[in-house]
Design a protein around this motif. Structure first.
Motif, short mmCIF file in Angstrom:
data_model
loop_
_atom_site.label_atom_id
_atom_site.label_comp_id
_atom_site.label_asym_id
_atom_site.label_seq_id
_atom_site.Cartn_x
_atom_site.Cartn_y
_atom_site.Cartn_z
N SER A 72 0.74 -1.25 -0.26
CA SER A 72 -0.06 0.05 0.03
C SER A 72 0.88 1.27 0.10
N TYR A 73 1.97 1.09 0.42
CA TYR A 73 2.94 2.31 0.86
C TYR A 73 3.28 2.90 -0.65
N LEU A 74 3.60 1.90 -1.67
CA LEU A 74 3.90 1.90 -2.93
C LEU A 74 3.13 3.18 -3.42
N PHE A 75 1.73 3.03 -3.06
CA PHE A 75 0.77 3.95 -3.97
C PHE A 75 0.54 5.10 -3.19
N THR A 76 0.58 5.15 -1.85
CA THR A 76 -0.16 6.12 -1.14
C THR A 76 1.14 6.98 -0.08
N TRP A 77 2.26 6.85 -0.56
CA TRP A 77 3.43 7.46 0.18
C TRP A 77 3.57 8.85 0.23
N GLN A 78 2.99 9.24 -1.00
CA GLN A 78 3.09 11.00 -1.13
C GLN A 78 1.94 11.43 -0.27
N GLU A 79 0.80 10.68 -0.15
CA GLU A 79 -0.19 11.53 0.81
C GLU A 79 0.20 11.20 2.32
N ASP A 80 1.02 10.05 2.59
CA ASP A 80 1.26 9.78 3.92
C ASP A 80 2.51 10.21 4.54
N GLN A 81 3.36 10.50 3.49
CA GLN A 81 4.60 11.23 4.04
C GLN A 81 4.74 12.34 4.95
N ALA A 100 -4.32 7.99 7.79
CA ALA A 100 -3.20 7.88 6.67
C ALA A 100 -4.30 7.11 5.63
N GLU A 101 -3.77 7.06 4.49
CA GLU A 101 -4.24 6.38 3.27
C GLU A 101 -3.81 5.05 3.02
N ASN A 102 -2.77 4.61 3.75
CA ASN A 102 -2.61 2.94 3.81
C ASN A 102 -3.56 2.30 4.09
N LEU A 104 -3.66 -0.33 5.85
CA LEU A 104 -3.58 -0.55 7.26
C LEU A 104 -3.72 0.45 8.14
N GLY A 105 -4.05 1.68 7.87
CA GLY A 105 -4.16 2.85 8.52
C GLY A 105 -2.80 3.60 8.86
N ASN A 106 -2.83 4.09 10.25
CA ASN A 106 -1.80 4.98 10.50
C ASN A 106 -0.83 4.18 10.86
N VAL A 107 -0.83 2.75 11.45
CA VAL A 107 0.13 1.89 11.79
C VAL A 107 0.75 1.46 10.71
N GLY A 108 0.04 0.77 9.49
CA GLY A 108 0.73 0.58 8.33
C GLY A 108 1.41 1.81 7.84
N PHE A 116 10.74 1.80 4.59
CA PHE A 116 11.33 2.36 3.19
C PHE A 116 12.04 3.47 3.24
N TYR A 117 11.49 4.56 4.04
CA TYR A 117 12.27 5.92 4.07
C TYR A 117 13.51 5.98 4.83
N ASN A 118 13.33 5.42 6.19
CA ASN A 118 14.43 5.54 7.06
C ASN A 118 15.16 4.22 7.09
N GLY A 119 14.63 3.25 6.22
CA GLY A 119 15.50 2.00 6.47
C GLY A 119 16.03 1.46 5.03
N LEU A 120 15.67 0.55 4.39
CA LEU A 120 16.18 -0.19 3.40
C LEU A 120 15.30 -0.15 1.97
N GLY A 121 14.47 0.75 1.95
CA GLY A 121 13.62 0.92 0.82
C GLY A 121 12.96 -0.43 0.35
N LEU A 122 12.98 -0.74 -0.95
CA LEU A 122 12.16 -1.71 -1.59
C LEU A 122 12.63 -3.03 -1.12
N ALA A 123 13.91 -3.21 -0.49
CA ALA A 123 14.37 -4.39 -0.16
C ALA A 123 14.04 -4.90 1.03
N SER A 124 13.19 -4.12 1.72
CA SER A 124 12.30 -4.39 3.20
C SER A 124 11.37 -5.33 2.86
#
Length: 216
Positions: A72-81, A100-102, A104-108, A116-124
């Motif tokens: 879900s983050y792949l599609f909603t990251w701009q709205e939730d970032q 959040a638009e994810n 799984l809500g705010n937790v997701g 993704f942003y603070n970690g390893l990106g797509l490799a996560s």
């Protein structure tokens, strides 16, 4: 009195019966004592089959949760970032008005942002496979997969692919390699340059393929 000896004999017999009844009831009471409860140690608790099955079920739920939140983050990251960056962990508080638009809500949204942003990106996504392996082994109480070998592959693959995505897709706004990949990529480029970094990444990926599959 001629009847007295008979009465005395009756009293003696009744007294003996009462004593025997008390003794038998005492024995029965001692025999009916509940068995002492067995103490369950931590080692027995961890080795218990039910513990492994419950742990496996929890690991499968974590794997599914991470997979859905990442996808879900792949599609909603701009709205939730902006929501996660501006409010941080307070986005998880029940009193907040943010949504959040994810899927799984705010937790997701928060967890996916950290990976993704603070970690390893797509490799996560590799961590989803690791929890899946633990879950299958625990739920079926069999070692279908080797956990420690899978953990080595996950850690090495996560670092390698985060560097690769950061190097190849550095011009994109999406954090393909995450903060970890960007940091390692900048360090390699400073030391070996773009050509040297590309050569090292190519050699590292080819070495893994040769070691894993040994192609002719």
């Amino acid at each position: 009195c001629s009847k007295c000896p008979g009465q005395v004999l009756i009293f003696v017999v009744m007294g003996n019966r009462l004593k025997s009844n008390k003794r038998s009831s005492g024995k029965d009471a001692s025999q009916l004592k509940p068995d002492p409860k067995e103490k369950l140690t931590w080692k027995q608790f961890l080795r218990d089959e039910r513990t492994r099955k419950i742990s496996g079920l929890v690991a499968l739920l974590i794997a599914g949760f991470l997979f859905v939140s990442f996808s879900s983050y792949l599609f909603t990251w701009q709205e939730d970032q902006d929501k996660v960056l501006n409010h941080g962990i307070s986005i998880l508080l029940p009193s907040g008005d943010l949504k959040a638009e994810n899927l799984l809500g705010n937790v997701g949204a928060y967890i996916a942002h950290q990976f993704f942003y603070n970690g390893l990106g797509l490799a996560s996504y590799l961590f989803c496979s690791f929890f899946f392996v633990i879950g299958v082994n625990g739920l079926y109480n069999r070692n279908y997969f080797q956990v420690w070998r899978n953990l080595r592959y996950v850690l090495l693959g996560a670092v390698y692919f985060s560097m690769l995505f950061s190097f190849v897709l550095s011009s994109q706004n999406f954090p393909w390699g995450g903060a970890c990949g960007d940091l390692l990529n900048e360090w390699l480029v400073r030391i070996a340059g773009n050509l040297g970094t590309a050569s090292l990444l190519f050699a590292g990926g080819l070495s893994f393929v040769i070691w894993k599959f040994n192609p002719a």
